[in-house]
Design a protein around this motif. Structure first.
Motif, PDB file in Angstrom:
ATOM      1  N   LEU A 156       7.759  -1.973  -7.915  1.00  0.00           N
ATOM      2  CA  LEU A 156       8.415  -1.604  -6.657  1.00  0.00           C
ATOM      3  C   LEU A 156       9.895  -1.980  -6.670  1.00  0.00           C
ATOM      4  O   LEU A 156      10.735  -1.221  -6.179  1.00  0.00           O
ATOM      5  CB  LEU A 156       7.710  -2.284  -5.482  1.00  0.00           C
ATOM      6  CG  LEU A 156       6.306  -1.762  -5.158  1.00  0.00           C
ATOM      7  CD1 LEU A 156       5.664  -2.629  -4.082  1.00  0.00           C
ATOM      8  CD2 LEU A 156       6.348  -0.322  -4.739  1.00  0.00           C
ATOM      9  N   ALA A 157      10.205  -3.138  -7.237  1.00  0.00           N
ATOM     10  CA  ALA A 157      11.611  -3.545  -7.335  1.00  0.00           C
ATOM     11  C   ALA A 157      12.384  -2.614  -8.266  1.00  0.00           C
ATOM     12  O   ALA A 157      13.531  -2.256  -7.992  1.00  0.00           O
ATOM     13  CB  ALA A 157      11.716  -4.984  -7.826  1.00  0.00           C
TER      14      ALA A 157
ATOM     15  N   LEU B   7       0.431  -7.195   1.124  1.00  0.00           N
ATOM     16  CA  LEU B   7       1.333  -7.154  -0.023  1.00  0.00           C
ATOM     17  C   LEU B   7       1.203  -8.424  -0.862  1.00  0.00           C
ATOM     18  O   LEU B   7       1.173  -8.349  -2.093  1.00  0.00           O
ATOM     19  CB  LEU B   7       2.784  -6.959   0.434  1.00  0.00           C
ATOM     20  CG  LEU B   7       3.816  -6.851  -0.668  1.00  0.00           C
ATOM     21  CD1 LEU B   7       3.548  -5.616  -1.526  1.00  0.00           C
ATOM     22  CD2 LEU B   7       5.212  -6.785  -0.085  1.00  0.00           C
ATOM     23  N   ALA B   8       1.089  -9.572  -0.219  1.00  0.00           N
ATOM     24  CA  ALA B   8       0.934 -10.827  -0.950  1.00  0.00           C
ATOM     25  C   ALA B   8      -0.386 -10.852  -1.725  1.00  0.00           C
ATOM     26  O   ALA B   8      -0.431 -11.295  -2.875  1.00  0.00           O
ATOM     27  CB  ALA B   8       1.003 -12.010   0.017  1.00  0.00           C
TER      28      ALA B   8
ATOM     29  N   LYS C 200      -2.102  -8.194  -2.813  1.00  0.00           N
ATOM     30  CA  LYS C 200      -1.999  -7.233  -3.918  1.00  0.00           C
ATOM     31  C   LYS C 200      -1.111  -7.773  -5.033  1.00  0.00           C
ATOM     32  O   LYS C 200      -1.365  -7.528  -6.204  1.00  0.00           O
ATOM     33  CB  LYS C 200      -1.442  -5.898  -3.420  1.00  0.00           C
ATOM     34  CG  LYS C 200      -2.383  -5.124  -2.531  1.00  0.00           C
ATOM     35  CD  LYS C 200      -3.470  -4.516  -3.351  1.00  0.00           C
ATOM     36  CE  LYS C 200      -4.314  -3.602  -2.496  1.00  0.00           C
ATOM     37  NZ  LYS C 200      -5.394  -3.004  -3.256  1.00  0.00           N
ATOM     38  N   ALA C 201      -0.046  -8.485  -4.679  1.00  0.00           N
ATOM     39  CA  ALA C 201       0.843  -9.057  -5.692  1.00  0.00           C
ATOM     40  C   ALA C 201       0.121 -10.128  -6.502  1.00  0.00           C
ATOM     41  O   ALA C 201       0.359 -10.271  -7.700  1.00  0.00           O
ATOM     42  CB  ALA C 201       2.083  -9.647  -5.029  1.00  0.00           C
TER      43      ALA C 201
ATOM     44  N   MET D 238       2.915  -5.203  -9.926  1.00  0.00           N
ATOM     45  CA  MET D 238       3.164  -4.242  -8.863  1.00  0.00           C
ATOM     46  C   MET D 238       4.507  -4.502  -8.165  1.00  0.00           C
ATOM     47  O   MET D 238       5.293  -3.572  -7.988  1.00  0.00           O
ATOM     48  CB  MET D 238       2.029  -4.236  -7.848  1.00  0.00           C
ATOM     49  CG  MET D 238       2.215  -3.149  -6.782  1.00  0.00           C
ATOM     50  SD  MET D 238       1.242  -3.375  -5.303  1.00  0.00           S
ATOM     51  CE  MET D 238       1.854  -4.900  -4.662  1.00  0.00           C
ATOM     52  N   PRO D 239       4.824  -5.740  -7.778  1.00  0.00           N
ATOM     53  CA  PRO D 239       6.124  -5.982  -7.154  1.00  0.00           C
ATOM     54  C   PRO D 239       7.293  -5.679  -8.103  1.00  0.00           C
ATOM     55  O   PRO D 239       8.355  -5.241  -7.666  1.00  0.00           O
ATOM     56  CB  PRO D 239       6.107  -7.457  -6.787  1.00  0.00           C
ATOM     57  CG  PRO D 239       4.695  -7.867  -6.810  1.00  0.00           C
ATOM     58  CD  PRO D 239       3.990  -6.948  -7.741  1.00  0.00           C
TER      59      PRO D 239
END
Length: 90
Positions: A29-30, A15-16, A18-19, A25-26
């Motif tokens: 998602l948020a 995740l880190a 990809k962010a 992206m985050p």
């Protein structure tokens, strides 16, 4: 650019990574989590609206949030790559 394969990459590391590759992206998602949270709260006060109509509207709102974040992210990436590229970077 070829990178070495990542051995045993955890979900947090993935995740880190990809962010860092895609900073919006985050945010998407948020936004999705926020729309779902607001939808869960409003579900109790939906009045006479049927559940299926409410869930369909919630799905459209959630998808719209994610698509908007991805579109803004794509525009940001393209702007950085093509508009704000310095002459010495070529």
């Amino acid at each position: 650019m070829v990178s070495a394969p990542r051995l045993e990459e955890g979900s947090g590391d993935k995740l880190a990574r990809k962010a860092k590759e895609s900073p919006f992206m985050p945010i998407g998602l948020a936004g999705l989590a926020m729309v779902c949270g607001v939808g869960a709260y409003k579900y109790k006060n939906r009045g006479t609206m049927s559940t299926s109509v409410f869930l369909m509207q919630l799905r459209v709102a959630a998808q719209g949030t994610v698509v908007a974040a991805l579109t803004i992210g794509l525009a940001y990436t393209m702007a950085n790559e093509y508009l704000f590229k310095k002459k010495g970077d070529e």
